[in-house]
Motif scaffolding. Structure first.
Motif, PDB file in Angstrom:
ATOM      1  N   LEU A 649       3.533 -18.229   2.860  1.00 35.92           N
ATOM      2  CA  LEU A 649       2.735 -17.144   2.306  1.00 35.92           C
ATOM      3  C   LEU A 649       1.253 -17.523   2.247  1.00 35.92           C
ATOM      4  O   LEU A 649       0.380 -16.699   2.529  1.00 35.92           O
ATOM      5  N   ASP A 698       0.047  -6.214   0.586  1.00 35.17           N
ATOM      6  CA  ASP A 698       1.401  -6.755   0.618  1.00 35.17           C
ATOM      7  C   ASP A 698       1.406  -8.219   0.185  1.00 35.17           C
ATOM      8  O   ASP A 698       2.278  -8.653  -0.587  1.00 35.17           O
ATOM      9  N   ARG A 702       3.285  -9.924  -3.134  1.00 30.60           N
ATOM     10  CA  ARG A 702       4.255 -11.020  -3.030  1.00 30.60           C
ATOM     11  C   ARG A 702       3.814 -12.232  -3.834  1.00 30.60           C
ATOM     12  O   ARG A 702       4.642 -12.929  -4.438  1.00 30.60           O
ATOM     13  N   GLU A 705       4.658 -11.435  -7.356  1.00 27.49           N
ATOM     14  CA  GLU A 705       6.107 -11.514  -7.551  1.00 27.49           C
ATOM     15  C   GLU A 705       6.566 -12.965  -7.633  1.00 27.49           C
ATOM     16  O   GLU A 705       7.410 -13.325  -8.478  1.00 27.49           O
ATOM     17  N   ASN A 706       6.017 -13.838  -6.773  1.00 24.35           N
ATOM     18  CA  ASN A 706       6.390 -15.250  -6.801  1.00 24.35           C
ATOM     19  C   ASN A 706       6.007 -15.903  -8.116  1.00 24.35           C
ATOM     20  O   ASN A 706       6.754 -16.712  -8.686  1.00 24.35           O
TER      21      ASN A 706
END
Length: 1146
Positions: A649, A698, A702, A705-706
């Motif tokens: 990521l 996006d 993420r 969220e992580n």
């Protein structure tokens, strides 16, 4: 060359024999008691051949004076066609003689004076039965000859007609309707004859084949195609799919063989898995049949944004404006109106939630070919079998494609074929994967024999890659779940892995660029954008240094600063130093040219081209156009590069930032970068900016969220909770603010005003918070936002920002600084749109006077030349301007650089002052100012610059007063103004398109000038063309639409069409439509003028009570015109009182 005697003799000979055959047939029919079907068919065939032969003979007689091989442009083709005609006529004559003998045998010896008896009829029947096989054979030969001669006749007629058309028109592709119709007929004849091509052998088969070739050569010379746009060129190794291509030809009736007209739009849907070659097939079909369609267009249907952007290209091709802000609506309406055949490729419609039907133009015209992975979309098919399930290639075609991609020469031996079968099977016969495998073999990464083992070992290595020790199982699971999908990408991975493992700089450049491209949109990535991104930073630093030096020069002559002013400037300087982003730009190495030693533009381009060539050689990108200035990626691979299992990521975020930085650095903020080429480049960036912003959103989601899913201790939990409660949601960095400001310029130039406004508001708030509202950078952002408000016709908000900027410039730079003068002029123009004419006039007069004074003592020669020239400009025309500039042009040009004021700003201020003078009904003063401004801008910028065109247009309009009557001089001055305006309209139409708002404005001014000259019917015609387009593209309440309706009503009143004029004006006079431009405590002048027009209309119509009622409304409105309680002093109020006084005296 065909012998003229042979042609004439051939047609006469065939005619003579056919006459004899016809006579024999007549005897057979006369001697029979019943009509025989075979004889009746034979008679029709002979009659058809006779007609065709007569037509050929007639064509020869009409054109024999222009012998083949003379001055005709198509002489070679015509001569070849006549030779083929002679050859077939010879065979036709021989066949006809044989047929005559057969029919005579059947007829027998008869006495025409006697009635045939039953015995004689029976004998004929028996003779016919014995001769029937030969009869049918000769009849079939006669039919073949007739069909081939008809085809050659069509080709000859087309060739002669094509020669009769003007050669200049042919050179630019303008074919007459007759030639286009003949071309369609010829293609239909060729298709018909080829579909029934006789199974002859020997010389006859070659004769017919040669005839088809000659006719086809002529048909290819006449193309109706004007527009051809497909996403990529067709690969030279395209293989297979011939049955589907044939099916598409029949479904779309390419040869135009179907007799009944189509009652529905022809649509065909190709659906199937990614990588199977759907797009390649559509491009192949479009390329093969380019000459059969007037236009071929392509739409990227990935999502609604790509659809809108794709349609914008069609809008540009059509030269029309968007419909109510939508390129999609305008392009669809334009296609629906086209009577000529067109093909629309709707590609990548892979989103099941996308309303696919919205991509189709309305009506029954056109052909549409859809590619999609969504099986449900096949419901949209209407033509032929309606849809086709597109899967892997058949094994034999897959083998062929693989070996072609691997560059293995044919014929292939059994061992080579065996390895190809194994590889094709392993890759699922998917064309995309096969091409990648062939590329790996061709470039030596592996051999045909060991490719399967090489592939397995490489994927095993991929499975061993991990993000970090904590995520091994996650990556393994991720890879296991994607095994079927990975087959599509396997060959890509091998080629990319080869580049990644190389230490060569160009290979590393290629990998970095590829990863960055995955965050761009996959289509239309321009080399020029990359070069600009590399070179613009140095240019911007140079501009910044020049700006600082200029500011220091002016500050040196200002009065000494007070202690508070000194401390304020020091504080701001300290803040700028602390906030300065000193981190290196996130860019691919090939774009980092700021590090020593310095790199030239040629070196940058050479390095980029070398890297791109590696990517193209590995089939990782597609290079387009001569010079490889544009590139694209397959959408599947484009997504995969960004979402590979080993892509962490943090690395994805890094390349997304690299893409953002590259795009931002390719853009320069206003006022620089205003050339037509630079504007076109920026407009091409819109899909890339949209895509990179979606990628960034996006990634941010993420990351969030992580963070939230990670296990934490109690102390970490408490720390995070406090941070969420008290820390700001998001802290913008200076570099991000600059990116958003630059992206907003693209949104502005693509007319996406709302998105531009959102970004500019964010940047303005950041600048205000960090630097303060009076900092030069904050002011620059505010003026950028004001321009957006102006484009949205939100003059009140624009004026508020400009007013603050003027105050800031006055405080920081002083009242005599050129920026202060220019800011006054800009605010004055906005005040005019608000209807605050008094303020506008004062600001324009102050700005113009100050700018003019700056040139005295420095370039008085230029000012004197302009003033002297005005006296000679009694008539305005381009030739008169040229004559004056021939004498004084150099003196005016020397004004540039002679003063701290830019002469272009001075000339613009004169034009703005002229506009407000016109509003004050001072038409002579207005014209004088416009003439001065026009002379200056013509000398400095030339006649094609948009600023020059604007001033010339204002000058033309100044010959008409506010009520549409001539404002000075005779009709000869109106004629001069019309000539200037006609040139402006033609220029706008050519460069901007017929439906551009600026083109409509130019046509509207022409209509007002025509009406002032007394040509009211012509003016009415023009307005009736303008208003529907304005309503569709600008909206009902746009100021341009409202003004157009009001002026149109005036034209109708002059023709006593009062009812229609009243209806229009009643719609225009609604006050709510002017709120965005007027003050809360006042009426807008355009609203007042519309009310005045309505009162005069009622008065002339004899509706006195309605006129009196609206006159009261008019008086009340005038009291508040412009706001601030100054209505009674407004020039329109003064004029109204004068008119009322005149009517009272009368």
């Amino acid at each position: 060359m065909a012998d003229p005697f042979s042609i004439a003799a051939g047609t006469i000979g065939v005619a003579d024999v056919l006459f004899k055959v016809g006579s024999a047939i007549h005897r057979v029919q006369t001697g029979s008691s019943t009509i025989d079907e075979d004889i009746e068919i034979l008679q029709r065939d002979v009659e058809a051949l006779t007609f065709t032969n007569s037509a050929i003979q007639d064509l020869w007689e009409r054109n024999k004076t222009r012998l083949p091989g003379s001055s005709l442009a198509q002489s070679d083709n015509i001569d070849d066609l006549w030779q083929k005609v002679v050859t077939i006529l010879v065979d036709c004559k021989a066949t006809a003689k044989q047929l005559e003998a057969l029919v005579n045998d059947i007829a027998g010896e008869t006495d025409p004076s006697k009635r045939p008896g039953k015995l004689q009829a029976l004998k004929k029947t028996l003779r016919k039965e014995t001769k029937l096989p030969g009869l049918r054979e000769k009849r079939s030969r006669i039919t073949d000859c007739q069909n081939s001669l008809q085809m050659l006749l069509s080709a000859l007629i087309l060739s002669y007609n094509q020669n009769s058309q003007d050669s200049t028109n042919l050179a630019i592709g303008h074919l007459s309707h007759t030639v286009q119709e003949l071309s369609t007929t010829l293609k239909a004849d060729i298709a018909s004859f080829k579909s029934r091509l006789p199974a002859a052998d020997g010389d006859l088969a070659k004769t017919f084949s040669d005839a088809v070739s000659s006719a086809t050569a002529v048909a290819k010379l006449v193309s109706i195609n004007h527009h051809f746009y497909i996403p990529k060129p067709v690969s030279s190794i395209f293989t297979g799919r011939s049955s589907l291509l044939d099916e598409l030809r029949k479904a779309f009736d390419v040869s135009r063989e179907s007799k009944p007209p189509s009652t529905t739009q022809k649509r065909f849907v190709v659906f199937g898995t990614g990588g199977s070659g759907k797009t390649e097939l559509c491009c192949k079909f479009a390329q093969d049949h380019q000459d059969d369609f007037w236009g071929v267009f392509w739409i990227d249907a990935t999502d609604s944004q790509t659809v809108e952007h794709s349609f914008s290209r069609i809008v540009k091709i059509a030269g029309i404006a968007s419909s109510e802000g939508s390129h999609q609506r305008a392009a669809k309406e334009w296609l629906s109106r086209q009577e000529r055949p067109w093909l629309l490729l709707v590609d990548n419609a892979d989103d099941p939630n996308l309303p696919l039907q919205d991509c189709f133009p309305e009506g029954k015209r056109g052909c549409i070919l859809v590619t999609t992975r969504v099986r449900a979309h096949k419901i949209h098919g209407t033509a032929g079998s309606k849809s086709y399930a597109f899967g892997p290639l058949p094994p034999d075609e897959a083998n062929d494609l693989l070996l072609k991609a691997a560059d293995k020469p044919s014929p292939w031996d059994p061992e080579t074929t065996k390895h190809a079968i194994s590889i094709a099977s392993k890759l699922g016969c998917l064309p995309l994967a096969l091409i990648q495998a062939g590329t790996a073999i061709r470039t030596g990464l592996c051999s045909l024999a060991n490719y399967v083992g090489y592939l397995s070992r490489s994927w095993a290595e991929l499975r061993r890659k991990r993000f970090n020790p904590h995520s091994r199982q996650e990556v393994a699971d991720r890879v296991d779940s994607m095994v079927d999908q990975l087959l599509i990408y396997s060959s890509y991975e091998l080629n990319l892995g080869h580049l990644e493992n190389s230490k060569e700089q160009s290979h590393q450049d290629a990998v970095q660029l590829l990863k960055m491209f995955s965050c761009f949109h996959f289509q239309n990535i321009r080399l020029g954008v990359l070069i600009k991104a590399a070179t613009n930073p140095a240019f911007e630093r140079k501009l910044l240094q020049q700006g600082l030096e200029e500011e220091n020069r002016f500050k040196a002559v200002l009065k000494p600063k007070t202690r508070s002013e000194y401390l304020r400037d020091k504080l701001i300087s300290s803040l700028e130093f602390l906030l300065r982003d000193r981190s290196p730009s996130v860019l691919p190495s090939a774009l980092k040219v700021n590090e020593p030693p310095p790199v030239s533009v040629d070196d940058i381009e050479s390095r980029l081209r070398k890297a791109l060539r590696h990517l193209a050689d590995m089939s990782l990108i597609n290079l387009h156009e001569n010079g490889f200035t544009h590139l694209s990626m397959h959408p599947l691979w484009h997504t995969w590069v960004r979402q590979r299992p080993e892509m962490r990521l943090v690395e994805e975020a890094l390349w997304c930032q690299a893409a953002r930085t590259t795009l931002a650095q390719s853009i320069i903020l206003p006022p620089h970068g205003s050339s037509e080429e630079e504007e076109a480049m920026r407009r091409s960036l819109l899909p890339h900016i949209n895509h990179v912003r979606r990628c960034q959103s996006d990634i941010d989601a993420r990351i969030k969220e992580n963070k939230e899913s990670r296990p934490r201790s109690w102390s970490q939990f408490l720390s995070i909770s406090l941070t969420k409660a008290f820390a700001p949601k998001h802290t913008m960095q200076p570099r991000e603010a600059l990116e958003l400001a630059k992206f907003s310029r693209v949104y502005m130039e693509c007319t996406q005003w709302d998105e531009a406004e959102k970004l500019q508001v964010k940047v303005k708030e950041f600048a205000c918070a960090k630097l303060g509202p009076d900092h030069p950078r904050t002011i620059a952002v505010s003026l950028f936002l004001a321009a957006t408000y102006g484009a949205q016709t939100r003059a009140n908000e624009a004026a508020e920002l400009q007013e603050h900027a003027l105050q800031a410039y006055t405080n920081s730079l002083g009242p005599n600084h050129p920026k202060t003068h220019k800011m006054k002029d800009m605010l004055g123009a906005t005040r005019c749109f608000q209807g605050r004419f008094r303020d506008s006039r004062m600001l324009h007069e102050q700005a113009a006077e100050a700018m003019t004074n700056n040139f005295y003592g420095n370039s008085e020669e230029g000012l004197d030349a302009i003033e002297q020239s005005i006296e000679d400009l009694d008539r305005v025309s381009h030739s008169k301007f040229d004559e004056i500039l021939e004498v004084h042009g150099d003196s005016i040009k020397r004004m540039r650089g002679a003063s701290v004021t830019d002469p272009e700003d001075l000339f613009t201020s004169w034009a703005n002052l002229g506009r407000i003078k016109w509003r004050y009904f001072l038409y002579d003063d207005s014209r004088r100012l416009y003439k001065k401004a026009a002379l200056g801008l013509l000398a400095l910028l030339g006649p094609s610059d948009s600023r020059t065109i604007d001033v010339l247009q204002d000058l033309a309009l100044s010959y008409v007063d506010s009520e549409g009557e001539p404002s000075g001089g005779g009709l000869e001055h109106i004629d001069d103004a019309l000539a200037i305006q006609k040139n402006i309209y033609d220029e706008r139409k050519k460069t901007l398109g017929e439906e551009s708002p600026l083109t409509l404005l130019a046509l509207g001014i022409m209509a007002r000038l025509e009406s002032a000259r007394g040509n009211h019917e012509e003016a009415e015609r023009m307005f009736r063309n303008i208003l529907p387009i304005a309503q569709r593209t600008l909206g009902d309440n746009h100021f341009g639409t409202l003004a157009g309706r009001a002026h149109f009503a005036q034209v109708l009143v002059r023709q006593t069409k009062y009812d229609e004029a009243e209806k229009l004006l009643q719609q225009v006079v609604q006050k709510r439509k002017y709120r965005s431009q007027a003050r809360d405590d006042g009426n807008h002048p355009d609203h007042i003028i519309a009310l005045w027009y309505l009162v005069r209309c009622y008065e002339r119509h004899g509706k006195i009570s309605e006129a009196i009622a609206h006159a009261r409304d008019l008086e009340q409105a005038v009291e508040t015109i412009g706001g601030e309680g100054l209505g009674k002093q407004h020039p329109f109020a003064v004029k109204l009182r004068q008119l009322q006084l005149q009517e009272t005296l009368i």
